[in-house]
Every structure is written in structure tokens, then in C-alpha cells.
Design a protein around this motif. Structure first.
Motif, PDB file in Angstrom:
ATOM      1  N   GLY A 186     -21.560 -53.638  96.654  1.00  0.00           N
ATOM      2  CA  GLY A 186     -21.143 -55.020  96.457  1.00  0.00           C
ATOM      3  C   GLY A 186     -21.095 -55.485  95.020  1.00  0.00           C
ATOM      4  O   GLY A 186     -20.671 -56.613  94.762  1.00  0.00           O
ATOM      5  N   PHE A 285     -14.448 -67.053  94.137  1.00  0.00           N
ATOM      6  CA  PHE A 285     -14.269 -66.951  95.588  1.00  0.00           C
ATOM      7  C   PHE A 285     -14.568 -68.304  96.255  1.00  0.00           C
ATOM      8  O   PHE A 285     -13.797 -68.799  97.066  1.00  0.00           O
ATOM      9  CB  PHE A 285     -15.208 -65.866  96.131  1.00  0.00           C
ATOM     10  CG  PHE A 285     -14.992 -65.499  97.566  1.00  0.00           C
ATOM     11  CD1 PHE A 285     -14.312 -64.340  97.909  1.00  0.00           C
ATOM     12  CD2 PHE A 285     -15.479 -66.298  98.601  1.00  0.00           C
ATOM     13  CE1 PHE A 285     -14.118 -63.984  99.239  1.00  0.00           C
ATOM     14  CE2 PHE A 285     -15.292 -65.954  99.925  1.00  0.00           C
ATOM     15  CZ  PHE A 285     -14.611 -64.791 100.242  1.00  0.00           C
ATOM     16  N   PHE A 309     -21.636 -60.541  95.075  1.00  0.00           N
ATOM     17  CA  PHE A 309     -21.332 -61.844  95.691  1.00  0.00           C
ATOM     18  C   PHE A 309     -22.601 -62.423  96.297  1.00  0.00           C
ATOM     19  O   PHE A 309     -23.252 -61.796  97.124  1.00  0.00           O
ATOM     20  CB  PHE A 309     -20.296 -61.658  96.803  1.00  0.00           C
ATOM     21  CG  PHE A 309     -18.885 -61.570  96.331  1.00  0.00           C
ATOM     22  CD1 PHE A 309     -18.530 -60.707  95.316  1.00  0.00           C
ATOM     23  CD2 PHE A 309     -17.898 -62.355  96.900  1.00  0.00           C
ATOM     24  CE1 PHE A 309     -17.214 -60.614  94.876  1.00  0.00           C
ATOM     25  CE2 PHE A 309     -16.574 -62.268  96.475  1.00  0.00           C
ATOM     26  CZ  PHE A 309     -16.242 -61.399  95.469  1.00  0.00           C
ATOM     27  N   ARG A 310     -22.920 -63.638  95.951  1.00  0.00           N
ATOM     28  CA  ARG A 310     -24.174 -64.272  96.366  1.00  0.00           C
ATOM     29  C   ARG A 310     -23.899 -65.644  96.981  1.00  0.00           C
ATOM     30  O   ARG A 310     -22.932 -66.297  96.617  1.00  0.00           O
ATOM     31  CB  ARG A 310     -25.072 -64.520  95.137  1.00  0.00           C
ATOM     32  CG  ARG A 310     -25.515 -63.283  94.428  1.00  0.00           C
ATOM     33  CD  ARG A 310     -26.779 -62.736  95.041  1.00  0.00           C
ATOM     34  NE  ARG A 310     -26.737 -61.286  94.986  1.00  0.00           N
ATOM     35  CZ  ARG A 310     -27.528 -60.496  95.680  1.00  0.00           C
ATOM     36  NH1 ARG A 310     -28.404 -60.991  96.524  1.00  0.00           N
ATOM     37  NH2 ARG A 310     -27.447 -59.198  95.591  1.00  0.00           N
ATOM     38  N   ILE A 312     -22.820 -66.959  99.468  1.00  0.00           N
ATOM     39  CA  ILE A 312     -21.612 -67.316 100.209  1.00  0.00           C
ATOM     40  C   ILE A 312     -21.830 -66.792 101.622  1.00  0.00           C
ATOM     41  O   ILE A 312     -22.312 -65.672 101.787  1.00  0.00           O
ATOM     42  CB  ILE A 312     -20.364 -66.611  99.646  1.00  0.00           C
ATOM     43  CG1 ILE A 312     -20.160 -66.951  98.180  1.00  0.00           C
ATOM     44  CG2 ILE A 312     -19.122 -66.959 100.452  1.00  0.00           C
ATOM     45  CD1 ILE A 312     -19.082 -66.122  97.513  1.00  0.00           C
ATOM     46  N   ASP A 313     -21.492 -67.585 102.605  1.00  0.00           N
ATOM     47  CA  ASP A 313     -21.459 -67.055 103.963  1.00  0.00           C
ATOM     48  C   ASP A 313     -20.027 -67.135 104.430  1.00  0.00           C
ATOM     49  O   ASP A 313     -19.476 -68.222 104.585  1.00  0.00           O
ATOM     50  CB  ASP A 313     -22.393 -67.847 104.881  1.00  0.00           C
ATOM     51  CG  ASP A 313     -23.804 -67.287 104.833  1.00  0.00           C
ATOM     52  OD1 ASP A 313     -23.966 -66.070 105.033  1.00  0.00           O
ATOM     53  OD2 ASP A 313     -24.733 -68.068 104.575  1.00  0.00           O
ATOM     54  N   GLU A 314     -19.441 -65.993 104.593  1.00  0.00           N
ATOM     55  CA  GLU A 314     -18.021 -65.964 104.906  1.00  0.00           C
ATOM     56  C   GLU A 314     -17.772 -64.823 105.879  1.00  0.00           C
ATOM     57  O   GLU A 314     -18.271 -63.716 105.681  1.00  0.00           O
ATOM     58  CB  GLU A 314     -17.240 -65.724 103.612  1.00  0.00           C
ATOM     59  CG  GLU A 314     -15.754 -65.853 103.738  1.00  0.00           C
ATOM     60  CD  GLU A 314     -15.310 -67.262 104.104  1.00  0.00           C
ATOM     61  OE1 GLU A 314     -15.781 -68.208 103.466  1.00  0.00           O
ATOM     62  OE2 GLU A 314     -14.513 -67.400 105.043  1.00  0.00           O
ATOM     63  N   LYS A 315     -16.999 -65.113 106.917  1.00  0.00           N
ATOM     64  CA  LYS A 315     -16.572 -64.049 107.823  1.00  0.00           C
ATOM     65  C   LYS A 315     -15.109 -63.750 107.539  1.00  0.00           C
ATOM     66  O   LYS A 315     -14.272 -64.635 107.605  1.00  0.00           O
ATOM     67  CB  LYS A 315     -16.738 -64.487 109.281  1.00  0.00           C
ATOM     68  CG  LYS A 315     -18.172 -64.415 109.773  1.00  0.00           C
ATOM     69  CD  LYS A 315     -18.253 -64.658 111.272  1.00  0.00           C
ATOM     70  CE  LYS A 315     -19.688 -64.901 111.706  1.00  0.00           C
ATOM     71  NZ  LYS A 315     -20.626 -63.819 111.357  1.00  0.00           N
ATOM     72  N   LEU A 316     -14.854 -62.489 107.218  1.00  0.00           N
ATOM     73  CA  LEU A 316     -13.467 -62.080 106.988  1.00  0.00           C
ATOM     74  C   LEU A 316     -13.018 -61.190 108.141  1.00  0.00           C
ATOM     75  O   LEU A 316     -13.843 -60.719 108.940  1.00  0.00           O
ATOM     76  CB  LEU A 316     -13.349 -61.343 105.651  1.00  0.00           C
ATOM     77  CG  LEU A 316     -13.745 -62.169 104.407  1.00  0.00           C
ATOM     78  CD1 LEU A 316     -13.677 -61.321 103.151  1.00  0.00           C
ATOM     79  CD2 LEU A 316     -12.851 -63.390 104.253  1.00  0.00           C
ATOM     80  N   ILE A 318     -10.412 -57.846 108.888  1.00  0.00           N
ATOM     81  CA  ILE A 318      -9.653 -56.811 108.197  1.00  0.00           C
ATOM     82  C   ILE A 318      -8.231 -56.746 108.753  1.00  0.00           C
ATOM     83  O   ILE A 318      -8.028 -56.650 109.967  1.00  0.00           O
ATOM     84  CB  ILE A 318     -10.353 -55.446 108.353  1.00  0.00           C
ATOM     85  CG1 ILE A 318     -11.709 -55.495 107.652  1.00  0.00           C
ATOM     86  CG2 ILE A 318      -9.484 -54.322 107.777  1.00  0.00           C
ATOM     87  CD1 ILE A 318     -12.647 -54.409 108.087  1.00  0.00           C
ATOM     88  N   MET A 330      -8.573 -52.778 100.819  1.00  0.00           N
ATOM     89  CA  MET A 330      -8.761 -53.576 102.032  1.00  0.00           C
ATOM     90  C   MET A 330      -8.029 -54.905 101.899  1.00  0.00           C
ATOM     91  O   MET A 330      -8.322 -55.681 100.993  1.00  0.00           O
ATOM     92  CB  MET A 330     -10.256 -53.898 102.217  1.00  0.00           C
ATOM     93  CG  MET A 330     -11.157 -52.691 102.258  1.00  0.00           C
ATOM     94  SD  MET A 330     -12.931 -53.168 102.136  1.00  0.00           S
ATOM     95  CE  MET A 330     -13.108 -54.163 103.614  1.00  0.00           C
ATOM     96  N   MET A 332      -7.599 -58.482 103.761  1.00  0.00           N
ATOM     97  CA  MET A 332      -8.362 -59.266 104.733  1.00  0.00           C
ATOM     98  C   MET A 332      -7.882 -60.708 104.734  1.00  0.00           C
ATOM     99  O   MET A 332      -7.187 -61.139 103.828  1.00  0.00           O
ATOM    100  CB  MET A 332      -9.845 -59.233 104.364  1.00  0.00           C
ATOM    101  CG  MET A 332     -10.465 -57.844 104.477  1.00  0.00           C
ATOM    102  SD  MET A 332     -12.100 -57.732 103.695  1.00  0.00           S
ATOM    103  CE  MET A 332     -11.651 -57.725 101.969  1.00  0.00           C
TER     104      MET A 332
END
Lengths: 341, 341
Positions: A186, A285, A309-310, A312-316, A318, A330, A332
Motif C-alpha cells: 500500500g 483521493f 493511504f490512511r 479513508i474508508d472506501e469500498k471499490l 474491480i 487495476m 476500479m
């Protein structure tokens, strides 16, 4: 594994994604042609605007496979391929099926219409992934149908639509993608992360972007050039996102020719551009979440560095993964969101 | 894209990797069959020990495609598929080519010999990726050649060898893989990371592992069960790597039936096992670097958590990537190192 229309369309999709980000202002499109006996005769993609469309690339490959006429291999311009095929096809495609992720175009642009070419070559069947929503090029399916070619639509339509989304965003408004490079663990700091090959691809993407967005801190610390020298391309305009307008004018990006650099604390100038790449890490981001359509990560299979990356709560989700020589590429989008449209 | 022997072999390779880690003590093998007109008739893999070999799965699919005899679809046992094919093939494979990532086996084990089956079915041509180095099963190529079948070897031999390495390690000694789950930003903490699908795959891998290695701190903090309940499988023996032998015996992993738990500060008991999975994060990664053959990362496309791999500098090389419903499954090895062999 079931070998059906979806199988062939998946091959076309995967080939097309290799050129996502490189085809602006054209869509990324993939194409497979199979023979009357279901042999894969061609698997091709559209590679850059001005180059042959995916269908034309595939018809060229398939024609050579069917006829062994190697004169066609020397022809690279789309209009010359059209002309050569129309003159020499001798009905060799009469039992072939062509799979294309996007409805073949109906308009004569930099190349003649693919729908007309397919009709005149008397191909047996056309299988389309996603309808062309763009008024000036749509209507290909009708041309094909009216010529008596068998037509099947909406094979992997969702996936083919995701492939085509950047094109539809350009047509409607603009397409914004957030690109970053990271290691497996990461991290985004501590020097060069991506392979030479990946960096060349990024430069080729910059060449077709009209705006590149970058953070002020990155400019101050990294002192980048942000051009497309590795691909021999032109450099995009730059938006430096920064509250302070004070920058050392010796930072290389300011000296690149034919480029406009804007320093601003907001994104209002994005309205003037169509194909926009944001480069950055976690802060950028967060700031750009509301305007980003797709995310593009170059993942290097190394472990090292220290900053990632800190907070941040993110669902990506693919869209496509590819492996190049070393890295994973990738594409996304935000989960449960068809881009930012 | 060139559609040649490598193209078909690449399809076989990709299909085989989907089952890497699940086939112990058998190799992961993929197989493609094409017709006399180069139609892809089958694309299959070996899925689990005791199930049909990849060649048998592919011959079954191809037979159905060639004959439309759907009776074969009801037959799942390998020996019954052999019998049915030998009785009913009627020379339908006479112009077919079979691509297999590993030399077809010559020995009669849980299933009859694939080399004999291929020879008796009078297939035209066999294309092999990697020679079987295992004495008891090798010799398949000779059987096939002597039966007058055209044989081509070493297509994508390096890649097919990487696919087969775990099998060759089991035969020689043992295979050790390090498995972890992480988010896109490298974090390994803060609750469930992988999708339900990925976790089921890990449980299926535990089912065929004979030893699972885990760190003492992880056991104390996470209080895991470390069984294979999501796949209905058996639980592997456990090595808890720990200087202190004191653990709360109420931690669920101690109560799993038919399992031996060893607490040790070293890896000497690995000599008693063949197929060994190490689960952990950065500390375990560092400790096991000298004994790990392959790395397996389940990468979830989410951002969150706070703790990731630190203070390690490691270059890995990607062997294969696959996307499941949500996650990316990455098999890797140390760069410039053919596993730990």
C-alpha cells in the motif's frame, strides 16, 4: 468453462481494457471474429484515436488467417484496410461471426463506418455487447440488420457498458480518473514504484489527457515534470490544487512548452476539459472522491516504503485487472456506483 | 493478439491456476481441446484429488460438444468417463489437438492413465507445457508418441513449470505457501477483510493442507478456530509459533477434533508435513522468508484499517492473478527465485 458467446465476448473485453485510457476521444473497444467452425480468427482492440477501429483490426487479422494473403499485413491505415478488404474479401467472411464490445459505428469519421464495412463484407452474424449511445455514431445495428446480417445484442452488456463509460462521459460532459502507483503493502512513498513499462503507459495516458490534476505539496516535494516524454507524447495542461499560489518557477513542470498551468484551490477549471487524470495519494483521493469516475492503480508486487493511504474508508469494485511485465494494472470504481454519472 | 499454441496454452494455464492450492497431493493442471478446425471444444482443469484429471474433464466436455451425446454429462467419476469415452468415441477426436499444462500421466492411480486414454482415443496431436518430473507418473509422452500421436513439448514451459512447482515440491520434500488477506491500502487489521467467497476458498485450502502455521500473538488476540468449516472440510494440524507455551485452552482452535496442535519456537516439525500453509502478516512474513516457496495474497479492493506490512523490503514476482466475485487472488514468488527449491 462453457465456451459460448459470453466466452468470446470476455476475450474481447479483456483485450479492450488493455488500451483503456489510451483511446481518447474514442472508446476502448475489443473485437473477436470466429469462423463458421468457431475457430478464433482474430482477437483485437482499438489502440489509439486515428488508428483502425477494433473491428477493422480484427477483420484484417481474420482475413489473413482465412486467405493467407500477406499483402494485407503491410497495410496499417484504416481506410486502406477498408479498401483492400472490400476489393479482395471474395466472401471469405460469409459464415463468420464478429463479436464487438460496442455497437459498430455508423458514422464516417477518421475511418469509414464499421457498420457499412461489415454489411458489405457479408458477414453472417454480429454480436454486440453494448449499444452506442452517441448520436453521431449510433445506428450501426440498424445498418447491419437492414443488410440482412444476423444481429445479437446485449451480450455481457453490463461489463461492456463499464468498458465504454469513459467514452459516454466524454460525450456527455467529462471523464475523470484517479491514478496512483503503490506497492503491494500500500505504500506510495520512497522513490520509483512502478516498472518502466507501467511508467511508459502512464506517459501515453498523459499524452491523451487534456488536464492533469496534482497536489501542491507533491509539486513542492517531488518537483515533477509531468510530461509524456517516455511515450514521446505531448504534455497535458496542469491544475495544481493549492491554497498558496507561490511555487518555485524552476520546478520542471512550469517549463514544459505548449502547456497551461493553473494554480487553484478548487476544481472549477475542470469544466473546460474532457479527459482528466488526477495523480496523487490519500489526501487527493479524499478531496476528489465526488468528481472521480474511475480509479486506476498500478500495483507493484514489492513490499517497502512507509507511507500509505490512511484514514479513508472506501469500498471499490474491480472493473478489470491486467498484468504487465511486472505490475498489476487495476481499473476500479466506487462500489455500487456506475462511475460518477 | 496472435492465436497460436501459446494462446491456447495460456487459457489452460489460467484455468488451472484457479484451483492452485486445492488439488493436493495432485498437481494443478489445465487443459484445452481444439477441433480439426481449431474450435475450442473444451477448457477445463483438475479441481481436487480424486476428481477427474484435467484431460478427462476436457475430453468429456469436448466429446459432448462433438457428439451432442448428453449421457456423458451425467457421469462424474473419472473411471466411468474413461470407460464411456473408450466405448463411444467413434473416432470423434481423430483430428483434435489437446493442450495440457503438464505431461499426461502414465500411471494408474485413483484414475486410469491419461496417456493411455489419449492414445486409445486416437487424438491427432498432444501439446504439452511441462514434462512430468515425477517418476511414478512420467512416461506419458513416450506412451503417446509410441501410439503414433503427434507430440509437441515445452509450450510455455516456464509458466507451466511454475504452475506445477507445488506438486514437484510435494514429491521431493514439501511445499510451503504464505497466505494473507489485505485491503488495497495494504492493511491486514481491523476485522474481516476478504469476501465470503475468498474465505470459502481459504477453508478449502486448509482442508487439503496438513499443517497450518500461525503466530502466537495472532492466536492470543484473534482467538481463531482455524478449521475448514466454510468448505465442510477437515481441519489441518496447527503449529503455533511462540516462545511462550502458555495459551488459554478455551481458544477454539484447541478444541477442534482430530487435530494436533504443536507450540514451538522453531520450524523443525515442518519436516513431518508435505503441504503447509502459513497464515500471518508482516512479522510472520519476515520469520518465514527462508522456507516459503510461494506467496498467496487475497487482495480486497477496499481502503481502511490502519496496520500494514512494515519494515520489509521484498521484491515479489507475480505468477498468476485471478479476480473472484470481489477480491483479487494473487500467487507470487520471491523475485529471481524459482520458489524455494
Amino acid at each position: 468453462m462453457v465456451i459460448d458467446f459470453k466466452f468470446y465476448m470476455r476475450l474481447a473485453l479483456d483485450e479492450a481494457w488493455k488500451y483503456q485510457g489510451l483511446t481518447y476521444p474514442n472508446p476502448a473497444v475489443g473485437c473477436v471474429i470466429i469462423s463458421e467452425h468457431n475457430e478464433i480468427l482474430a482477437l483485437e482492440a482499438h489502440k489509439y484515436a486515428g488508428g483502425p477501429h477494433a473491428e477493422v483490426e480484427a477483420l484484417k487479422s481474420a482475413y489473413f488467417k482465412l486467405t493467407a494473403d500477406n499483402k494485407i499485413l503491410e497495410i496499417n491505415s484504416s481506410s486502406q484496410i477498408h479498401t483492400y478488404l472490400l476489393k479482395n474479401h471474395n466472401n471469405c467472411f460469409k459464415n463468420a461471426t464478429i463479436f464487438t464490445t460496442l455497437e459498430p459505428c455508423a458514422h464516417v469519421g477518421k475511418t469509414p463506418s464499421c457498420a457499412a464495412l461489415i454489411s458489405m463484407l457479408k458477414i453472417k452474424r454480429v454480436v454486440v455487447g453494448f449499444d452506442d449511445l452517441n448520436i453521431e455514431a449510433s445506428g450501426g445495428a440498424e445498418i447491419i440488420s437492414q443488410a440482412g446480417v444476423e444481429l445479437k445484442r446485449d451480450i455481457l452488456a453490463k461489463e461492456c457498458g463499464e468498458l465504454t463509460l469513459p467514452f459516454n462521459m466524454w460525450k456527455k460532459d467529462r471523464f475523470v480518473f484517479f491514478k496512483w502507483a503503490q506497492r503491494l503493502n500500500g505504500t506510495t512513498d520512497n522513490g520509483v514504484i512502478s516498472s518502466e513499462k507501467s511508467r511508459r503507459v502512464v506517459h501515453a495516458m498523459r499524452d491523451v489527457c487534456d488536464l492533469l490534476v496534482i497536489g501542491g505539496n507533491t509539486v513542492r516535494v517531488d518537483r515533477p515534470t509531468l510530461d509524456a516524454r517516455l511515450s514521446g507524447g505531448r504534455a497535458p495542461d496542469i491544475l495544481i490544487l493549492s491554497k498558496s499560489k507561490v511555487f518555485d518557477q524552476n520546478i520542471p513542470l512550469f517549463s514544459v512548452k505548449d502547456r497551461k498551468v493553473t494554480i487553484s484551490d478548487n476544481f472549477s477549471i475542470l469544466d473546460n476539459y474532457k479527459n482528466i487524470m488526477i495523480e496523487g495519494a490519500d489526501e487527493m483521493f479524499r478531496l476528489t472522491k465526488g468528481i472521480v469516475d474511475y480509479y486506476l492503480c498500478f500495483l507493484s508486487p514489492n513490499i517497502g516504503g512507509s507511507s500509505s493511504f490512511r484514514a479513508i474508508d472506501e469500498k471499490l469494485e474491480i472493473l478489470n485487472i491486467q498484468k504487465d511485465e511486472q505490475d498489476i494494472i487495476m481499473w476500479m470504481k466506487q462500489a455500487n456506483n456506475r462511475g460518477n454519472s
